[in-house]
Write a protein that holds these residues in place. Sequence first.
Motif, PDB file in Angstrom:
ATOM      1  N   SER A  61     -37.955  -1.823   4.766  1.00 23.12           N
ATOM      2  CA  SER A  61     -37.467  -1.318   5.697  1.00 23.12           C
ATOM      3  C   SER A  61     -36.588  -0.097   5.114  1.00 23.12           C
ATOM      4  O   SER A  61     -36.761   1.071   5.556  1.00 23.12           O
ATOM      5  CB  SER A  61     -36.502  -1.983   6.594  1.00 23.12           C
ATOM      6  OG  SER A  61     -37.281  -3.038   7.371  1.00 23.12           O
ATOM      7  N   ALA A  62     -35.629  -0.456   4.226  1.00 25.58           N
ATOM      8  CA  ALA A  62     -35.060   0.488   3.477  1.00 25.58           C
ATOM      9  C   ALA A  62     -35.898   1.411   2.798  1.00 25.58           C
ATOM     10  O   ALA A  62     -35.626   2.667   2.700  1.00 25.58           O
ATOM     11  CB  ALA A  62     -34.124  -0.290   2.245  1.00 25.58           C
ATOM     12  N   ALA A  63     -36.964   1.119   1.928  1.00 25.68           N
ATOM     13  CA  ALA A  63     -37.723   2.225   1.271  1.00 25.68           C
ATOM     14  C   ALA A  63     -38.317   3.042   2.315  1.00 25.68           C
ATOM     15  O   ALA A  63     -38.609   4.264   2.169  1.00 25.68           O
ATOM     16  CB  ALA A  63     -38.808   1.584   0.539  1.00 25.68           C
ATOM     17  N   ALA A  64     -39.016   2.578   3.484  1.00 21.82           N
ATOM     18  CA  ALA A  64     -39.677   3.352   4.715  1.00 21.82           C
ATOM     19  C   ALA A  64     -38.508   4.313   5.177  1.00 21.82           C
ATOM     20  O   ALA A  64     -39.064   5.609   5.198  1.00 21.82           O
ATOM     21  CB  ALA A  64     -40.090   2.391   5.718  1.00 21.82           C
ATOM     22  N   ASP A  65     -37.308   4.027   5.361  1.00 22.45           N
ATOM     23  CA  ASP A  65     -36.530   5.031   5.657  1.00 22.45           C
ATOM     24  C   ASP A  65     -36.206   6.034   4.841  1.00 22.45           C
ATOM     25  O   ASP A  65     -36.030   7.194   5.190  1.00 22.45           O
ATOM     26  CB  ASP A  65     -35.134   4.039   6.107  1.00 22.45           C
ATOM     27  CG  ASP A  65     -35.036   3.405   7.369  1.00 22.45           C
ATOM     28  OD1 ASP A  65     -36.071   3.726   8.129  1.00 22.45           O
ATOM     29  OD2 ASP A  65     -34.331   2.462   7.584  1.00 22.45           O
ATOM     30  N   ARG A  66     -36.001   5.701   3.548  1.00 21.79           N
ATOM     31  CA  ARG A  66     -35.925   6.644   2.504  1.00 21.79           C
ATOM     32  C   ARG A  66     -36.790   7.638   2.230  1.00 21.79           C
ATOM     33  O   ARG A  66     -36.686   8.801   2.343  1.00 21.79           O
ATOM     34  CB  ARG A  66     -35.291   5.943   1.201  1.00 21.79           C
ATOM     35  CG  ARG A  66     -35.071   7.146   0.256  1.00 21.79           C
ATOM     36  CD  ARG A  66     -34.481   6.252  -1.041  1.00 21.79           C
ATOM     37  NE  ARG A  66     -33.985   7.297  -2.077  1.00 21.79           N
ATOM     38  CZ  ARG A  66     -34.616   7.537  -3.249  1.00 21.79           C
ATOM     39  NH1 ARG A  66     -35.712   6.727  -3.606  1.00 21.79           N
ATOM     40  NH2 ARG A  66     -34.370   8.344  -3.944  1.00 21.79           N
ATOM     41  N   TYR A 104     -43.047  -6.334  10.160  1.00 17.83           N
ATOM     42  CA  TYR A 104     -43.088  -7.662   9.566  1.00 17.83           C
ATOM     43  C   TYR A 104     -41.309  -7.874   9.920  1.00 17.83           C
ATOM     44  O   TYR A 104     -40.573  -7.978   9.061  1.00 17.83           O
ATOM     45  CB  TYR A 104     -43.003  -7.684   8.100  1.00 17.83           C
ATOM     46  CG  TYR A 104     -44.568  -7.371   7.670  1.00 17.83           C
ATOM     47  CD1 TYR A 104     -45.711  -8.208   8.104  1.00 17.83           C
ATOM     48  CD2 TYR A 104     -44.627  -6.224   6.917  1.00 17.83           C
ATOM     49  CE1 TYR A 104     -46.862  -7.841   7.600  1.00 17.83           C
ATOM     50  CE2 TYR A 104     -46.144  -5.753   6.835  1.00 17.83           C
ATOM     51  CZ  TYR A 104     -47.169  -6.705   6.804  1.00 17.83           C
ATOM     52  OH  TYR A 104     -48.615  -6.612   6.480  1.00 17.83           O
ATOM     53  N   GLY A 105     -41.067  -7.689  11.245  1.00 16.41           N
ATOM     54  CA  GLY A 105     -39.639  -7.665  11.744  1.00 16.41           C
ATOM     55  C   GLY A 105     -38.728  -6.694  10.961  1.00 16.41           C
ATOM     56  O   GLY A 105     -39.259  -5.621  11.034  1.00 16.41           O
ATOM     57  N   ARG A 106     -37.929  -7.232  10.500  1.00 15.12           N
ATOM     58  CA  ARG A 106     -36.822  -6.220   9.747  1.00 15.12           C
ATOM     59  C   ARG A 106     -37.107  -6.201   8.227  1.00 15.12           C
ATOM     60  O   ARG A 106     -36.373  -5.485   7.566  1.00 15.12           O
ATOM     61  CB  ARG A 106     -35.247  -6.833  10.074  1.00 15.12           C
ATOM     62  CG  ARG A 106     -34.872  -6.522  11.410  1.00 15.12           C
ATOM     63  CD  ARG A 106     -33.298  -6.949  11.491  1.00 15.12           C
ATOM     64  NE  ARG A 106     -32.908  -6.851  12.839  1.00 15.12           N
ATOM     65  CZ  ARG A 106     -32.362  -5.330  13.289  1.00 15.12           C
ATOM     66  NH1 ARG A 106     -32.438  -4.572  12.615  1.00 15.12           N
ATOM     67  NH2 ARG A 106     -32.023  -5.345  15.041  1.00 15.12           N
TER      68      ARG A 106
END
Length: 279
Positions: A61-66, A104-106
């Motif tokens: 999730s963090a990598a996708a946002d960045r 995959y959820g969060r």
Amino acid sequence: MHRMHYVSSSGERVDLDGDGIYVGTAAGVRSREWSYDLSWRGVYGISRDAREATVDAVLSSAAADRLRRLADRDISVREPGRLVVDGVWYQRAYIAKSETSQVYGRRGIAATLTVLLLDGSWRREVVQEFYAREDEDQTGLDFPHDFEFDYGGSVASRSVTVDGLVPADLKLTIFGPASSPRITVTQGDFINVYSADVEVPGGSRLIIDGSSFPKTIKLVGMYGETEDRFADGMRGEGAGSGSYCFEQLRPGTSSVAWDGSFGFTMTHYLEEGEPPWSS
């Protein structure tokens, strides 16, 4: 699979085979394509054009946002980033689309990324330094700020070698002081003189860039101030005329000659339709 990363136009890097992102073989990006038109028993309009490619990725999730924020920033301001393979082969690129196929959820997502490859080929920079020669003073010269090398006291390089089978674009960076600098490159019967009618003060540098689009000639001052000197480059009658300041380097080894009063770097750009598989 060779390692791959994306560098935003802001300079921020995202590893695409690192923590939080995995792109696998990225076969679409590693492929090559020529554009052409067919005619009766022939072909014309052959070129390497910008193209789309897709990459399947799994992202936290963090990598996708960045990655999304950097990619959207680049394309919104029309400043492409770079897609880099093995740390040396690169191409200007936008990441223009992400189509999510699994959540995959969060924890993260699986998505197909659409990459716009803008250059039609991959490049690798080869940099060679040519040193000033000061016969009277072997201790070197002391300028107000550091260059990438020291002037004086060094034996000048006198040749440059282009690997591969096609001519290579060239960027010359000439370090002052220099007055209307001239650099002569010879291979066989062909001689070309690279020159510009420019006074380059000490602490400044003149950049004659035949690799950029459009081609440029810039005088960069001690504090980074830039002056456009495109009109002062010697262009003769264009490519092949023997006095064209943006002449490509020919494959193989060429001799290099200059008066030794200034130092410079030659940066040439090897091109491949796809990053090499064997190295």
